[in-house]
Write a protein that holds these residues in place. Sequence first.
Motif, PDB file in Angstrom:
ATOM      1  N   TRP A 157       0.836  -1.205   0.000  1.00  7.21           N
ATOM      2  CA  TRP A 157       0.000   0.000   0.000  1.00  7.21           C
ATOM      3  C   TRP A 157       0.872   1.257   0.000  1.00  7.21           C
ATOM      4  N   LEU A 158       1.992   1.189   0.689  1.00  8.40           N
ATOM      5  CA  LEU A 158       2.897   2.338   0.770  1.00  8.40           C
ATOM      6  C   LEU A 158       3.494   2.655  -0.606  1.00  8.40           C
ATOM      7  N   TYR A 159       3.939   1.621  -1.321  1.00  9.32           N
ATOM      8  CA  TYR A 159       4.487   1.838  -2.664  1.00  9.32           C
ATOM      9  C   TYR A 159       3.406   2.371  -3.606  1.00  9.32           C
ATOM     10  N   LYS A 160       2.205   1.854  -3.453  1.00 10.55           N
ATOM     11  CA  LYS A 160       1.077   2.302  -4.294  1.00 10.55           C
ATOM     12  C   LYS A 160       0.765   3.776  -4.029  1.00 10.55           C
ATOM     13  N   ALA A 161       0.750   4.154  -2.760  1.00  7.66           N
ATOM     14  CA  ALA A 161       0.476   5.542  -2.398  1.00  7.66           C
ATOM     15  C   ALA A 161       1.514   6.482  -3.004  1.00  7.66           C
ATOM     16  N   THR A 162       2.767   6.067  -2.988  1.00  5.64           N
ATOM     17  CA  THR A 162       3.849   6.883  -3.547  1.00  5.64           C
ATOM     18  C   THR A 162       3.667   7.083  -5.045  1.00  5.64           C
ATOM     19  N   ASP A 163       3.361   6.008  -5.752  1.00  6.12           N
ATOM     20  CA  ASP A 163       3.134   6.109  -7.195  1.00  6.12           C
ATOM     21  C   ASP A 163       1.944   7.021  -7.503  1.00  6.12           C
ATOM     22  N   GLU A 164       0.873   6.874  -6.732  1.00  4.67           N
ATOM     23  CA  GLU A 164      -0.341   7.656  -6.977  1.00  4.67           C
ATOM     24  C   GLU A 164      -0.115   9.148  -6.764  1.00  4.67           C
ATOM     25  N   LEU A 165       0.628   9.471  -5.713  1.00  3.02           N
ATOM     26  CA  LEU A 165       0.826  10.887  -5.391  1.00  3.02           C
ATOM     27  C   LEU A 165       1.871  11.539  -6.288  1.00  3.02           C
ATOM     28  N   LEU A 166       3.029  10.907  -6.437  1.00  2.00           N
ATOM     29  CA  LEU A 166       4.145  11.549  -7.118  1.00  2.00           C
ATOM     30  C   LEU A 166       4.099  11.425  -8.634  1.00  2.00           C
ATOM     31  N   PHE A 167       3.596  10.309  -9.129  1.00  2.00           N
ATOM     32  CA  PHE A 167       3.707  10.055 -10.566  1.00  2.00           C
ATOM     33  C   PHE A 167       2.375  10.115 -11.314  1.00  2.00           C
ATOM     34  N   LEU A 168       1.267   9.959 -10.587  1.00  2.00           N
ATOM     35  CA  LEU A 168      -0.040  10.054 -11.231  1.00  2.00           C
ATOM     36  C   LEU A 168      -0.802  11.315 -10.831  1.00  2.00           C
ATOM     37  N   GLY A 169      -0.384  11.936  -9.729  1.00  2.00           N
ATOM     38  CA  GLY A 169      -1.080  13.124  -9.251  1.00  2.00           C
ATOM     39  C   GLY A 169      -2.483  12.827  -8.752  1.00  2.00           C
ATOM     40  N   ASP A 170      -2.735  11.575  -8.376  1.00  2.00           N
ATOM     41  CA  ASP A 170      -4.048  11.156  -7.884  1.00  2.00           C
ATOM     42  C   ASP A 170      -4.031  11.252  -6.353  1.00  2.00           C
ATOM     43  N   ASN A 171      -4.246  12.458  -5.858  1.00  2.00           N
ATOM     44  CA  ASN A 171      -4.070  12.717  -4.427  1.00  2.00           C
ATOM     45  C   ASN A 171      -5.092  11.997  -3.550  1.00  2.00           C
ATOM     46  N   GLN A 172      -6.325  11.877  -4.035  1.00  2.00           N
ATOM     47  CA  GLN A 172      -7.359  11.203  -3.255  1.00  2.00           C
ATOM     48  C   GLN A 172      -7.039   9.725  -3.093  1.00  2.00           C
ATOM     49  N   SER A 173      -6.617   9.076  -4.188  1.00  2.00           N
ATOM     50  CA  SER A 173      -6.238   7.660  -4.103  1.00  2.00           C
ATOM     51  C   SER A 173      -5.025   7.482  -3.205  1.00  2.00           C
ATOM     52  N   ALA A 174      -4.089   8.427  -3.298  1.00  2.00           N
ATOM     53  CA  ALA A 174      -2.890   8.360  -2.453  1.00  2.00           C
ATOM     54  C   ALA A 174      -3.265   8.458  -0.977  1.00  2.00           C
ATOM     55  N   ARG A 175      -4.208   9.357  -0.663  1.00  2.00           N
ATOM     56  CA  ARG A 175      -4.670   9.492   0.720  1.00  2.00           C
ATOM     57  C   ARG A 175      -5.298   8.184   1.220  1.00  2.00           C
ATOM     58  N   ASN A 176      -6.151   7.578   0.378  1.00  2.00           N
ATOM     59  CA  ASN A 176      -6.781   6.308   0.756  1.00  2.00           C
ATOM     60  C   ASN A 176      -5.733   5.212   0.969  1.00  2.00           C
ATOM     61  N   SER A 177      -4.718   5.193   0.117  1.00  2.00           N
ATOM     62  CA  SER A 177      -3.673   4.166   0.245  1.00  2.00           C
ATOM     63  C   SER A 177      -2.870   4.368   1.521  1.00  2.00           C
ATOM     64  N   HIS A 178      -2.578   5.618   1.865  1.00  4.13           N
ATOM     65  CA  HIS A 178      -1.854   5.884   3.115  1.00  4.13           C
ATOM     66  C   HIS A 178      -2.696   5.475   4.333  1.00  4.13           C
ATOM     67  N   GLN A 179      -3.993   5.672   4.263  1.00  5.18           N
ATOM     68  CA  GLN A 179      -4.852   5.238   5.355  1.00  5.18           C
ATOM     69  C   GLN A 179      -4.829   3.709   5.484  1.00  5.18           C
ATOM     70  N   LYS A 180      -4.728   3.012   4.357  1.00  5.07           N
ATOM     71  CA  LYS A 180      -4.604   1.556   4.377  1.00  5.07           C
ATOM     72  C   LYS A 180      -3.274   1.133   5.001  1.00  5.07           C
ATOM     73  N   VAL A 181      -2.220   1.915   4.740  1.00  7.16           N
ATOM     74  CA  VAL A 181      -0.929   1.626   5.367  1.00  7.16           C
ATOM     75  C   VAL A 181      -1.075   1.640   6.884  1.00  7.16           C
ATOM     76  N   VAL A 182      -1.735   2.692   7.389  1.00  5.42           N
ATOM     77  CA  VAL A 182      -1.933   2.818   8.841  1.00  5.42           C
ATOM     78  C   VAL A 182      -2.740   1.639   9.365  1.00  5.42           C
ATOM     79  N   GLU A 183      -3.780   1.275   8.653  1.00  5.87           N
ATOM     80  CA  GLU A 183      -4.652   0.169   9.079  1.00  5.87           C
ATOM     81  C   GLU A 183      -3.902  -1.165   9.074  1.00  5.87           C
ATOM     82  N   TRP A 184      -3.227  -1.478   7.991  1.00  8.88           N
ATOM     83  CA  TRP A 184      -2.553  -2.778   7.864  1.00  8.88           C
ATOM     84  C   TRP A 184      -1.310  -2.882   8.745  1.00  8.88           C
ATOM     85  N   SER A 185      -0.635  -1.757   8.973  1.00  5.91           N
ATOM     86  CA  SER A 185       0.611  -1.810   9.750  1.00  5.91           C
ATOM     87  C   SER A 185       0.357  -2.071  11.234  1.00  5.91           C
TER      88      SER A 185
END
Length: 264
Positions: A157-185
């Motif tokens: 989820w962390l790698y996915k969030a990085t790709d979404e924010l930095l390379f796709l500019g999909d900030n909402q998806s990146a936020r959701n992925s970071h929340q999943k990082v917190v949940e799964w970790s």
Amino acid sequence: MFGRQISRKIVPVAIALGCLSAIGFLQTSKLAQLSTQADQVQNSLKYETDLRHQQASLKLLHQFPDFGFDNLVADWVFLNFLQYFGDNAARKRTGYGLSPDFFEVIIKRDPRFIRPYLFLSTSVSLKAGQPQRSVQLLDTGLQSLDPKVDPNAYLVWLYKATDELLFLGDNQSARNSHQKVVEWSQENSDPDSQRLSALSARTAKFLANKPNSKRAQINSWLLVLVNAVDNNGRQRAIKNIKRLGGEISFGKDGSVTVIPPRED
């Protein structure tokens, strides 16, 4: 009189010898240049041939039936990818375009094999310039992952969030992925995992308050920096942290400290 005659004879000979030496030097230089060019052409042909063989092999492995050896196949393909990725001379010639094909096989055969996902994001997004395909592959792998089975699964989820924010500019998806990082970790009590969880929590908060947050981007580039698998990745992360106004310093123990800009 005699000396002048000798001198008149020596000078033309010396000039002739000098001309011959110059011609010989030029010919030798030209031969060396032609030899170098021939070697470059031969290497280029070899790289292209190797690339076609690798492509055909990966296509065959992708279609190969399951005989109960999927884990071994995934391991073998990952080792081959590492050779492919690490061959800098070949990659300068033919690029990293085959990277997604390696990971299609690896994820299909063993989606619970966590370590390759780091190289997936780096090679497909950073090197091959295909972040959309990287995210698709990460999504495919996540369907088979469970943090209760593998406590390190949150990293995907962390790698996915990085790709979404930095390379796709999909900030909402990146936020959701970071929340999943917190949940799964939460399934991993390792101190490093908890630090990454805290970083993801802050990044998700930044994105919630300000979708184009520089601090969120700096945090993501920091993740790229600490997880970089080559010097080019590290230098790109450092450059972007500074571009966003962050101050970066390195400790003697290898630690990294980043001070974000005062205004986000």
